[in-house]
Motif scaffolding. Structure first.
Motif, short mmCIF file in Angstrom:
data_model
loop_
_atom_site.label_atom_id
_atom_site.label_comp_id
_atom_site.label_asym_id
_atom_site.label_seq_id
_atom_site.Cartn_x
_atom_site.Cartn_y
_atom_site.Cartn_z
N SER A 323 15.82 38.34 7.66
CA SER A 323 16.81 39.33 7.22
C SER A 323 18.19 39.03 7.80
O SER A 323 19.21 39.23 7.12
CB SER A 323 16.37 40.74 7.61
N THR A 324 18.23 38.53 9.04
CA THR A 324 19.52 38.20 9.66
C THR A 324 20.18 37.02 8.96
O THR A 324 21.39 37.05 8.68
CB THR A 324 19.33 37.87 11.16
N ILE A 325 19.40 36.01 8.63
CA ILE A 325 19.94 34.85 7.91
C ILE A 325 20.51 35.29 6.56
O ILE A 325 21.61 34.89 6.17
CB ILE A 325 18.86 33.78 7.73
N GLU A 326 19.76 36.11 5.86
CA GLU A 326 20.22 36.59 4.55
C GLU A 326 21.51 37.38 4.68
O GLU A 326 22.45 37.20 3.89
CB GLU A 326 19.13 37.46 3.93
N SER A 327 21.60 38.25 5.67
CA SER A 327 22.80 39.08 5.85
C SER A 327 24.02 38.25 6.23
O SER A 327 25.13 38.51 5.75
CB SER A 327 22.54 40.13 6.95
N ILE A 328 23.82 37.24 7.07
CA ILE A 328 24.95 36.37 7.46
C ILE A 328 25.44 35.58 6.26
O ILE A 328 26.66 35.44 6.04
CB ILE A 328 24.53 35.43 8.61
#
Length: 363
Positions: A323-328
């Motif tokens: 989820s963090t990779i997607e948000s960044i």
């Protein structure tokens, strides 16, 4: 005395896409200290210039004289390359004094002594003034022993004192002739020392500074330094080489938010990248950082396997990583992953998970 500083190359520069590391700032600080004592200094940064050991030896030995001393700085992961450089130099200049120092020798002097037979003196410690004294006193002494002489340049400094030594080193790099061909690459700058997470089993940051030891410059001072780089050297890009740009909890996020606010007031036209951990991500804060020039992050993902993450002492899980990779990426920030594909205890199942993740997420 003619002091030639050498920083070995490392594959890490390709992983981070950065021409500089904190080691560049440390060596720049030393070079500045020697210059203040009227010594002639030269920096051959093989990491920045992407040079192999033979190239480095040729450059180092080009203008040697009887007063020359070679100071080889290296980390644990560049010890092998440092050994190759020392061997190549010895082939051309068998009598020149080679002094080894840096975090590699400081944290493991006996290992360095056994592994690199072509070094005369190993300097242990991080106090710049004491290192200058040690080099000045020992460069001309012939070492007839098979093993390098280990000299203690004082205890390693605590984070806040070591940080103060490095604080203006980026000015040296911005103006030094050694780096002229890198004028278009990001200038390294440091805004903090240590890591607020501090419990990762694979990382040496805790060993250097203590668990959860973090010391950061104020947001005001960081922005002032960026302003000087822009106004004095026309700097367009910088790379924060902190272990982690964000400090502990609210303290770190408040500093980052104040940094954003001050950057907006200054209206600096500058592009920057920084290092962070998965747990540092906050969508609003990162969005604000993009507004003032953030373009890329080197982020410690480490691995995708939940069992490996537990072994590494990480507090996040695979779903948080995804989820963090997607948000960044939604913020159009380039991600440079810090990733440990294999470790000595890895099972075939963990290795398969690891490789599959890299193939799918960072093809």
């Amino acid at each position: 005395m003619n002091i030639i500083f050498v920083i070995p190359n490392s594959s890490y520069r390709f992983e981070t896409k950065s021409h500089f590391s904190i080691e560049s700032l440390g060596v720049a600080t030393l070079a500045g200290a020697f210059k203040q004592k009227s010594y002639f200094t030269r920096v051959i940064d093989a990491y920045a210039l992407n040079l192999n050991s033979s190239d480095v030896a040729a450059l180092v030995t080009k203008d040697l004289d009887s007063s020359s001393v070679i100071c080889l700085s290296f980390m644990q992961h560049t010890t092998l390359e440092a050994s190759l450089i020392a061997k190549e130099i010895r082939k051309i200049a068998p009598t020149v004094t080679i002094i080894g120092g840096g975090w590699g020798p400081t944290m493991a002097p006996k290992v360095t002594q056994r592994f690199i037979s072509d070094i005369d003196v190993i300097v242990v410690g991080s106090d710049v003034n004491k290192i200058v004294d040690v080099v000045s006193e020992n460069y001309f002494l012939p070492n007839k022993s098979k093993d390098a002489k280990i000299i203690n340049a004082g205890k390693s400094l605590p984070a806040h004192q070591y940080f103060k030594q490095l604080i203006n080193a980026h000015h040296y790099i911005a103006q030094d002739e050694s780096y002229k061909e890198l004028e278009k690459t990001p200038i390294p700058i440091i805004s903090s020392i240590g890591c607020s997470w501090g419990k990762c089993t694979f990382c040496s940051s805790a060993a250097r500074w203590g668990k959860k030891s973090w010391f950061g410059n104020t947001a005001e001072n960081v922005v002032d330094e960026l302003t000087k780089l822009v106004e004095k050297f026309n700097t367009k890009k910088v790379s924060f080489v902190d272990d982690s740009f964000f400090g502990p909890n609210e303290q770190g996020f408040d500093r980052a938010q104040l940094f954003v606010n001050l950057m907006k007031i200054k209206k600096l036209q500058i592009n920057f990248m920084l290092d962070c951990c998965i747990g540092d991500f906050d969508k609003k804060l990162f969005s604000d950082l993009v507004d003032v020039g953030l373009s890329a992050v080197f982020i410690g993902i480490e691995n995708i396997s939940s069992t490996v993450l537990k072994r590494f002492g990480k507090k996040f899980n695979p779903s948080m990583i995804a989820s963090t990779i997607e948000s960044i990426r939604d913020l159009d920030i380039e991600i440079i992953p810090g990733y440990i594909t294999f470790d000595p205890y890895m099972t075939m199942k963990e290795a398969a998970e690891s490789v599959q993740f890299i193939k799918e997420t960072f093809p």
